[in-house]
Design a protein around this motif. Structure first.
Motif, PDB file in Angstrom:
ATOM      1  N   MET A 120       0.784  -1.227   0.000  1.00 54.42           N
ATOM      2  CA  MET A 120       0.000   0.000   0.000  1.00 54.42           C
ATOM      3  C   MET A 120       0.817   1.280   0.000  1.00 54.42           C
ATOM      4  SD  MET A 120      -3.212  -0.938   2.425  1.00 54.42           S
ATOM      5  CE  MET A 120      -2.802   0.429   3.397  1.00 54.42           C
ATOM      6  N   ARG A 121       0.228   2.322  -0.555  1.00 50.70           N
ATOM      7  CA  ARG A 121       0.740   3.679  -0.454  1.00 50.70           C
ATOM      8  C   ARG A 121      -0.411   4.551   0.050  1.00 50.70           C
ATOM      9  NH1 ARG A 121       0.400   7.724  -4.017  1.00 50.70           N
ATOM     10  NH2 ARG A 121      -0.238   6.353  -5.707  1.00 50.70           N
ATOM     11  N   PRO A 122      -0.292   5.267   1.149  1.00 52.07           N
ATOM     12  CA  PRO A 122       0.892   5.306   2.012  1.00 52.07           C
ATOM     13  C   PRO A 122       1.093   3.992   2.759  1.00 52.07           C
ATOM     14  CG  PRO A 122      -0.936   6.513   2.998  1.00 52.07           C
ATOM     15  CD  PRO A 122      -1.380   6.100   1.631  1.00 52.07           C
ATOM     16  N   PRO A 123       2.341   3.689   3.150  1.00 55.14           N
ATOM     17  CA  PRO A 123       2.616   2.410   3.813  1.00 55.14           C
ATOM     18  C   PRO A 123       1.965   2.320   5.193  1.00 55.14           C
ATOM     19  CG  PRO A 123       4.562   3.816   3.825  1.00 55.14           C
ATOM     20  CD  PRO A 123       3.533   4.511   2.983  1.00 55.14           C
ATOM     21  N   ILE A 124       1.671   1.104   5.596  1.00 55.13           N
ATOM     22  CA  ILE A 124       1.098   0.873   6.920  1.00 55.13           C
ATOM     23  C   ILE A 124       2.245   0.909   7.938  1.00 55.13           C
ATOM     24  CG2 ILE A 124       0.028  -0.902   8.358  1.00 55.13           C
ATOM     25  CD1 ILE A 124      -1.592  -1.743   6.012  1.00 55.13           C
ATOM     26  N   THR A 161      -8.422  -7.028  -2.949  1.00 54.97           N
ATOM     27  CA  THR A 161      -8.587  -8.036  -3.987  1.00 54.97           C
ATOM     28  C   THR A 161      -7.825  -7.630  -5.232  1.00 54.97           C
ATOM     29  OG1 THR A 161     -10.577  -6.957  -4.820  1.00 54.97           O
ATOM     30  CG2 THR A 161     -10.904  -8.752  -3.263  1.00 54.97           C
ATOM     31  N   PHE A 162      -7.561  -8.619  -6.042  1.00 53.85           N
ATOM     32  CA  PHE A 162      -7.094  -8.335  -7.395  1.00 53.85           C
ATOM     33  C   PHE A 162      -8.101  -8.961  -8.350  1.00 53.85           C
ATOM     34  CE2 PHE A 162      -5.347 -12.608  -7.048  1.00 53.85           C
ATOM     35  CZ  PHE A 162      -5.584 -13.129  -8.310  1.00 53.85           C
ATOM     36  N   LEU A 163      -8.203  -8.419  -9.543  1.00 56.57           N
ATOM     37  CA  LEU A 163      -9.097  -8.966 -10.570  1.00 56.57           C
ATOM     38  C   LEU A 163      -8.331  -9.123 -11.869  1.00 56.57           C
ATOM     39  CD1 LEU A 163     -12.308  -6.844  -9.915  1.00 56.57           C
ATOM     40  CD2 LEU A 163     -12.059  -9.292  -9.526  1.00 56.57           C
ATOM     41  N   SER A 164      -8.511 -10.246 -12.523  1.00 61.08           N
ATOM     42  CA  SER A 164      -7.912 -10.505 -13.831  1.00 61.08           C
ATOM     43  C   SER A 164      -9.026 -10.773 -14.824  1.00 61.08           C
ATOM     44  CB  SER A 164      -6.998 -11.729 -13.779  1.00 61.08           C
ATOM     45  OG  SER A 164      -5.951 -11.535 -12.866  1.00 61.08           O
ATOM     46  N   GLU A 165      -8.817 -10.379 -16.067  1.00 59.68           N
ATOM     47  CA  GLU A 165      -9.821 -10.597 -17.113  1.00 59.68           C
ATOM     48  C   GLU A 165      -9.181 -11.175 -18.366  1.00 59.68           C
ATOM     49  OE1 GLU A 165     -12.713  -7.463 -18.047  1.00 59.68           O
ATOM     50  OE2 GLU A 165     -11.824  -6.349 -16.386  1.00 59.68           O
ATOM     51  N   MET A 191       0.089   1.083  -4.899  1.00 61.30           N
ATOM     52  CA  MET A 191      -1.134   1.772  -5.302  1.00 61.30           C
ATOM     53  C   MET A 191      -1.736   2.527  -4.127  1.00 61.30           C
ATOM     54  SD  MET A 191      -2.958  -0.887  -7.906  1.00 61.30           S
ATOM     55  CE  MET A 191      -4.005   0.359  -8.573  1.00 61.30           C
ATOM     56  N   ASP A 192      -2.377   3.635  -4.424  1.00 61.68           N
ATOM     57  CA  ASP A 192      -3.064   4.413  -3.406  1.00 61.68           C
ATOM     58  C   ASP A 192      -4.272   3.634  -2.906  1.00 61.68           C
ATOM     59  OD1 ASP A 192      -5.480   6.518  -2.933  1.00 61.68           O
ATOM     60  OD2 ASP A 192      -3.566   7.304  -2.219  1.00 61.68           O
ATOM     61  N   LEU A 193      -4.356   3.447  -1.599  1.00 59.43           N
ATOM     62  CA  LEU A 193      -5.402   2.600  -1.017  1.00 59.43           C
ATOM     63  C   LEU A 193      -6.803   3.104  -1.341  1.00 59.43           C
ATOM     64  CD1 LEU A 193      -6.289   0.265   0.751  1.00 59.43           C
ATOM     65  CD2 LEU A 193      -6.014   1.731   2.732  1.00 59.43           C
ATOM     66  N   GLY A 194      -7.035   4.400  -1.139  1.00 56.37           N
ATOM     67  CA  GLY A 194      -8.369   4.948  -1.390  1.00 56.37           C
ATOM     68  C   GLY A 194      -8.801   4.794  -2.831  1.00 56.37           C
ATOM     69  N   GLU A 195      -7.901   5.147  -3.760  1.00 54.93           N
ATOM     70  CA  GLU A 195      -8.212   5.031  -5.190  1.00 54.93           C
ATOM     71  C   GLU A 195      -8.456   3.583  -5.579  1.00 54.93           C
ATOM     72  OE1 GLU A 195      -4.954   6.743  -7.302  1.00 54.93           O
ATOM     73  OE2 GLU A 195      -5.218   8.726  -6.396  1.00 54.93           O
ATOM     74  N   THR A 196      -7.626   2.695  -5.034  1.00 54.39           N
ATOM     75  CA  THR A 196      -7.746   1.271  -5.368  1.00 54.39           C
ATOM     76  C   THR A 196      -9.060   0.692  -4.871  1.00 54.39           C
ATOM     77  OG1 THR A 196      -5.352   1.071  -5.222  1.00 54.39           O
ATOM     78  CG2 THR A 196      -6.600  -0.969  -5.202  1.00 54.39           C
ATOM     79  N   LEU A 197      -9.427   1.034  -3.630  1.00 55.42           N
ATOM     80  CA  LEU A 197     -10.689   0.519  -3.078  1.00 55.42           C
ATOM     81  C   LEU A 197     -11.889   1.032  -3.862  1.00 55.42           C
ATOM     82  CD1 LEU A 197     -10.038   0.749   0.757  1.00 55.42           C
ATOM     83  CD2 LEU A 197     -10.306  -1.321  -0.605  1.00 55.42           C
ATOM     84  N   GLU A 198     -11.866   2.311  -4.192  1.00 57.39           N
ATOM     85  CA  GLU A 198     -12.981   2.900  -4.936  1.00 57.39           C
ATOM     86  C   GLU A 198     -13.107   2.266  -6.318  1.00 57.39           C
ATOM     87  OE1 GLU A 198     -14.450   7.281  -6.450  1.00 57.39           O
ATOM     88  OE2 GLU A 198     -13.027   7.152  -4.791  1.00 57.39           O
ATOM     89  N   ALA A 199     -11.972   2.139  -7.004  1.00 56.13           N
ATOM     90  CA  ALA A 199     -11.990   1.519  -8.340  1.00 56.13           C
ATOM     91  C   ALA A 199     -12.395   0.058  -8.244  1.00 56.13           C
ATOM     92  CB  ALA A 199     -10.610   1.646  -8.991  1.00 56.13           C
ATOM     93  N   GLY A 200     -11.942  -0.624  -7.183  1.00 54.40           N
ATOM     94  CA  GLY A 200     -12.250  -2.042  -7.008  1.00 54.40           C
ATOM     95  C   GLY A 200     -13.726  -2.296  -6.794  1.00 54.40           C
ATOM     96  N   ILE A 201     -14.376  -1.432  -6.016  1.00 55.99           N
ATOM     97  CA  ILE A 201     -15.814  -1.594  -5.757  1.00 55.99           C
ATOM     98  C   ILE A 201     -16.597  -1.397  -7.053  1.00 55.99           C
ATOM     99  CG2 ILE A 201     -17.800  -0.554  -4.600  1.00 55.99           C
ATOM    100  CD1 ILE A 201     -15.857   0.007  -2.224  1.00 55.99           C
TER     101      ILE A 201
END
Length: 199
Positions: free
Chosen positions: A92-96, A107-111, A140-150
């Protein structure tokens, strides 16, 4: 306990699973895993593709993904999606902070298209796509990744999505409550979700 037995006697009171579904356990031994890894490595070298993580998990998932697409008789350009939980703590960015106590799953998703998964080099393509998806999570930015992932998940849930429940990294076979380590662990939620358990 007696009340529970009475409830079970009533026909149709508890539906344990869809009668059209069959649950089965497959085991890939060490030689199978090594053969799959070698196939994918050879293909990566032949095509000059980047070398993404090639763990036992990646090649096992690629193999299972291909088998499922084949069993469901999908073909052509039908989009196939594969997803799994991953540990994001080191990605993650920022790091924990180093003193963080707990988990941090994403999660990760592959297509791929069905024709790609089922093709001559389908396992190799699936493994490379899964490896690329996992590798792409780093930094990856956590917030952006979570939002895009949902958003992505809501879009893909209507398509042919295969997900994994559990992970070898959870180390459930190392748990011992005084009775010894488990021989076999079942993830019961897969009956409802149609996911695959990988422990």
């Amino acid at each position: 306990m007696c009340q529970f037995k009475e409830i079970l006697k009533k026909e149709g009171s508890l539906q344990f699973s869809n009668p059209k579904l069959v649950s089965v356990t497959f085991t890939l031994n060490k030689n199978h895993i090594l053969q799959l890894k070698e196939r994918v490595r050879t293909k990566q070298v032949e095509e000059g593709k980047p070398s993404y993580p090639l763990s036992s998990f990646v090649v096992s998932c690629a193999y299972a993904w291909r088998c499922l697409v084949k069993a469901r008789e999908y073909d052509g350009d039908i989009r196939q999606c594969f997803g799994s939980p991953v540990d994001w703590r080191s990605r993650m960015r920022p790091p924990i902070p180093s003193n963080y106590f707990g988990n941090c799953l994403g999660t990760f998703l592959s297509e791929l298209k069905a024709v790609q998964v089922l093709g001559k080099n389908g396992i190799e393509m699936a493994a490379m796509e899964i490896g690329k998806s996992i590798d792409g999570l780093a930094g990856m930015d956590l917030g952006e990744t979570l939002e895009a992932g949902i958003d992505k998940y809501l879009e893909l849930v209507r398509s042919r999505l295969l997900t994994i429940a559990g992970s070898p990294k959870f180390r459930v076979y190392e748990v011992n409550f005084g009775w010894g380590r488990p021989v076999k662990v079942e993830v019961t939620s897969i009956v409802e979700t149609g996911a695959m358990s990988c422990l």
